[in-house]
Design a protein around this motif. Sequence first.
Motif, PDB file in Angstrom:
ATOM      1  N   ASP A 196     -42.399 -26.740  49.157  1.00  0.00           N
ATOM      2  CA  ASP A 196     -43.696 -27.338  48.884  1.00  0.00           C
ATOM      3  C   ASP A 196     -43.491 -28.707  48.234  1.00  0.00           C
ATOM      4  O   ASP A 196     -42.862 -28.826  47.183  1.00  0.00           O
ATOM      5  N   LYS A 197     -44.046 -29.747  48.832  1.00  0.00           N
ATOM      6  CA  LYS A 197     -43.787 -31.100  48.366  1.00  0.00           C
ATOM      7  C   LYS A 197     -44.321 -31.336  46.958  1.00  0.00           C
ATOM      8  O   LYS A 197     -43.660 -31.986  46.139  1.00  0.00           O
ATOM      9  N   LEU A 198     -45.521 -30.818  46.659  1.00  0.00           N
ATOM     10  CA  LEU A 198     -46.110 -31.058  45.342  1.00  0.00           C
ATOM     11  C   LEU A 198     -45.312 -30.358  44.252  1.00  0.00           C
ATOM     12  O   LEU A 198     -45.003 -30.941  43.204  1.00  0.00           O
ATOM     13  N   TRP A 199     -44.972 -29.089  44.474  1.00  0.00           N
ATOM     14  CA  TRP A 199     -44.215 -28.353  43.467  1.00  0.00           C
ATOM     15  C   TRP A 199     -42.804 -28.910  43.322  1.00  0.00           C
ATOM     16  O   TRP A 199     -42.276 -29.001  42.219  1.00  0.00           O
ATOM     17  N   SER A 200     -42.201 -29.293  44.441  1.00  0.00           N
ATOM     18  CA  SER A 200     -40.855 -29.871  44.374  1.00  0.00           C
ATOM     19  C   SER A 200     -40.875 -31.189  43.604  1.00  0.00           C
ATOM     20  O   SER A 200     -39.961 -31.481  42.825  1.00  0.00           O
ATOM     21  N   ARG A 201     -41.917 -31.992  43.822  1.00  0.00           N
ATOM     22  CA  ARG A 201     -42.015 -33.263  43.107  1.00  0.00           C
ATOM     23  C   ARG A 201     -42.198 -33.029  41.610  1.00  0.00           C
ATOM     24  O   ARG A 201     -41.582 -33.709  40.786  1.00  0.00           O
ATOM     25  N   ARG A 202     -43.035 -32.045  41.245  1.00  0.00           N
ATOM     26  CA  ARG A 202     -43.225 -31.754  39.822  1.00  0.00           C
ATOM     27  C   ARG A 202     -41.947 -31.222  39.200  1.00  0.00           C
ATOM     28  O   ARG A 202     -41.610 -31.564  38.061  1.00  0.00           O
ATOM     29  N   ALA A 203     -41.254 -30.369  39.916  1.00  0.00           N
ATOM     30  CA  ALA A 203     -39.992 -29.839  39.390  1.00  0.00           C
ATOM     31  C   ALA A 203     -38.986 -30.968  39.186  1.00  0.00           C
ATOM     32  O   ALA A 203     -38.275 -31.021  38.170  1.00  0.00           O
ATOM     33  N   ALA A 204     -38.924 -31.905  40.131  1.00  0.00           N
ATOM     34  CA  ALA A 204     -38.004 -33.035  39.999  1.00  0.00           C
ATOM     35  C   ALA A 204     -38.402 -33.916  38.819  1.00  0.00           C
ATOM     36  O   ALA A 204     -37.541 -34.405  38.070  1.00  0.00           O
ATOM     37  N   ALA A 205     -39.711 -34.124  38.624  1.00  0.00           N
ATOM     38  CA  ALA A 205     -40.176 -34.940  37.507  1.00  0.00           C
ATOM     39  C   ALA A 205     -39.855 -34.272  36.179  1.00  0.00           C
ATOM     40  O   ALA A 205     -39.355 -34.929  35.248  1.00  0.00           O
TER      41      ALA A 205
END
Length: 369
Positions: A196-205
């Motif tokens: 999931d792009k949104l969750w992956s982006r938040r996890a990376a942030a």
Amino acid sequence: MPPVAAELTGSWLRRMALASGLPAQDLVRGILNGSQTVQITGTPKTALEAYLNAPARSALARFTRVPQSRLYELLPQLGPTHPRLSDDGGPQAAWFTPAHAWVTACPQCTARAWSRRQPVLLYPGSVGHICRRHRRWLLANAHGPASVPLGILPEVMAAHRRHVALVRGVAGAAGAVAVAAAMVWSWLAQQWWIGDKLWSRRAAALASLTGCPAVSVAAHALIAYPETISVAALLSNPQWQQRLRQSASDDGLRAAKAMALEDIGRWIGRPWLVDWLTADARTRRPGAEERDPLQWWLGQLTGPNPSPGDLWCVPDSLARPVHYGDRLTFLTDLRVREVIDGAKAACLTGGWEPVPHRPSPAGPHHSSR
């Protein structure tokens, strides 16, 4: 030195002791010392929260010259008397692990009460885990400031605004958040977060802000917080509930579930959710629906004579796991020990959680936020 609103009693006692140049245990003993023997269980080194029986609470009010009624307003766990203490006899105190999640207060907001040697520790209640003024997610660290700056995660701040409105406008909002968290967790636990792009982006942030690997932060409540609050708002909408009841009555529970998933998918920006879950269901073991929080909630909603409380008392077997390590076991194929140390060092394993709704214990001075 008055307590900060929602402060741990033990935190306030430690701050008073620091200002007096005394060990916290000696301060407590001095406050409670009188004609009767003082009984203190545990020490400030073994637990964070201080619990007092009725005579001890009276002694604290006299010592600080703060009315008991005001202390009850400011210190959520000051009363009623802890089950392991008794009001019979003389004053009693005990140092135990806090019964509820706590966070380290925002140092800018509590600057007058703050000390590098003793931070202010608070119970966040339903929505106190984010400082809106300074845009930070507050973490739990008993030794110093700990928080996540949210400047690069505006959707988390927006979700918190919706969360505050939900709590103010909907009875049982905390329960709705707990059920929504269970639903979103049931998707996250299928390692959906990886693709999931949104969750992956938040996890990376979050990983970059804390210095942890992405897999170590994946179990934190922040990752799915916007979706959790969006789903909670939908679940608590009476008009939407009526639509689902009507669908179940006309076409059966399966049709109502398909409608619910379609609406939820659109609501959280994942229109493909129903197709993804339908395809995933074909490969799951028999009986998986019985462990589906949405299936359970629809059964409660469409059952005979449902009461509002029945909708939000999610069973433990379906709830989002409370302990960080338990959640990590679902999110990675690595050994938990290999990935949790970084999360602990970054203070990610404690703090606010969308916990399952439970009835509040009865007591003359109990309060919740």
